[in-house]
Design an enzyme around this catalytic site. Sequence first.
Site, PDB file in Angstrom:
ATOM      1  N   HIS A  15       0.812  -1.222   0.000  1.00 42.26           N
ATOM      2  CA  HIS A  15       0.000   0.000   0.000  1.00 42.26           C
ATOM      3  C   HIS A  15       0.848   1.276   0.000  1.00 42.26           C
ATOM      4  O   HIS A  15       0.307   2.373  -0.167  1.00 42.26           O
ATOM      5  CB  HIS A  15      -0.939   0.006   1.212  1.00 42.26           C
ATOM      6  CG  HIS A  15      -2.106  -0.925   1.074  1.00 42.26           C
ATOM      7  ND1 HIS A  15      -1.985  -2.213   0.613  1.00 42.26           N
ATOM      8  CD2 HIS A  15      -3.441  -0.754   1.344  1.00 42.26           C
ATOM      9  CE1 HIS A  15      -3.171  -2.799   0.598  1.00 42.26           C
ATOM     10  NE2 HIS A  15      -4.078  -1.927   1.031  1.00 42.26           N
TER      11      HIS A  15
ATOM     12  N   GLU B  36     -15.085  -0.829  -2.670  1.00 43.29           N
ATOM     13  CA  GLU B  36     -14.985   0.526  -2.107  1.00 43.29           C
ATOM     14  C   GLU B  36     -15.481   1.495  -3.176  1.00 43.29           C
ATOM     15  O   GLU B  36     -14.715   2.118  -3.906  1.00 43.29           O
ATOM     16  CB  GLU B  36     -13.547   0.784  -1.666  1.00 43.29           C
ATOM     17  CG  GLU B  36     -13.124  -0.214  -0.580  1.00 43.29           C
ATOM     18  CD  GLU B  36     -11.626  -0.295  -0.347  1.00 43.29           C
ATOM     19  OE1 GLU B  36     -10.883   0.521  -0.916  1.00 43.29           O
ATOM     20  OE2 GLU B  36     -11.214  -1.192   0.409  1.00 43.29           O
TER      21      GLU B  36
END
Length: 493
Positions: free
Chosen positions: A82, A411
């Site tokens: 990430h 998401e």
Amino acid sequence: MIELTGSTLTLEQINKVCYEGATVRIAASSMEKVIASRAAVEKIVADKKTIYGINTGFGKFSDVMIEEDDVARLQLNLIRSHACGIGENFPEVVSRTMMLLRLNALIKGFSGVRPVLVETLVELLNKKIHAVVPQQGSLGASGDLAPLSHLALVLIGEGDVFDNGVVVPSKTVLDREGIEPIVLQAKEGLALINGTQAMTAMGVINYLEAEKLAYQSEWISAMTIEGLQGIIDAFHPAIHEARGYPQQMDVAKRMRDILQDSKLTTHQGEIRVQDAYSLRCIPQVHGASWQALDYVKEKLEIEANAATDNPLIFDNGETIISGGNFHGQPIAFAMDFMKIAVAELANISERRIERLVNPQLNDLPPFLSPEPGLQSGAMIMQYAAASLVSENKTLAHPASVDSIPSSANQEDHVSMGTIGSRHASMIIQNTRNVLAIECICSLQAAEYRGIDKMAPHTREKLQALREVVPSITLDRIFSTDIKQVAEWLKANN
């Protein structure tokens, strides 16, 4: 020393830690919550319960079960994968604020991290070891994943840090300071990055700078009023009480106080009956900006003390709920409101600059030039201000009205709050430069009218600023003047 509880951090305290270098410690009661929360996570792992983020994948991978032997590797992989921030780095003060806010969230006792993790964050803060965090790459939900991953890298001895302004590998500094890197355990990687601390940290720094600018816009505009022999009656308390906005009344009072005993202000009918809106409506326009800034401050202080990761652990582990506190919409709105509020301070300032330099609108030397025609004086400074104001209008477009789905549409709505906070920072810098230009022009105009006739408050500002920029007696490279005044405004009140 600031004691952190997870629920009582104020912007004033953040200012002390992040600008003044105050150290921090964790309240004993908060550390007890951290310990209890961690015990709950360890029990979940031991009992082999399936809980998102502890022994499952993330995002669209939430249905993928992770073996117990791989739980620690899962957290490490999360941080490394990430950490894909892009572009210029956040200022070091923002990185420090980010670390402070993440620490404050973790000690609320809902995140399940070990005491050693929060203790290491305290040590990093107190030794001023700050992560290098790229500004771009966050959607503002599931929190600021990319920026916070760069922050988390430092805890595990990876990534880069600032070392006396120089970017160096974090392991170099950790070894020098005797800090042992963390080996992340169950849930800890997710707890570090699932939150809104990048947008909120940038937002807090934005607010602290914007608040100062808003006050400075008042004494700068007061000098403009003196330079233009403006009408003081527009600030009479009765007018503002009749409308009822507290912020408008406050601005009017401060303007009266700043201009007290000035012999350069006039009353209605003496020279003209009314001033232009950019002078007459300062309390109404600046006051409205203060209303927005008050809203922003309230939201930032709530968010600075919020639990924003996922899942959250309640009732000593009996209740674990996966929700969406990482969604940055409240801060996204706040940053967009801030952008508009600060942009308007520049907008009205540029109109006052025009009134100071335009010979059709005043009786001052054209463009405040010492030799009109031969020397251009402040002519192009107004151009520069107009350019900055126009750029602000583009930057003020709300980031929060946009959303792009991510993680295979799991998401599917995001806040773009971090983009909003970054654009707000750019608007603040532009506005500071516009106010610097107004300041230079108002100094010149007030000086032309007579320094001895100025109010004591504005005369004191003029004398201080004449140490920064001299009076305009010859054309010179005014870019230097603008930069010096802007830097002075950033460093002073």
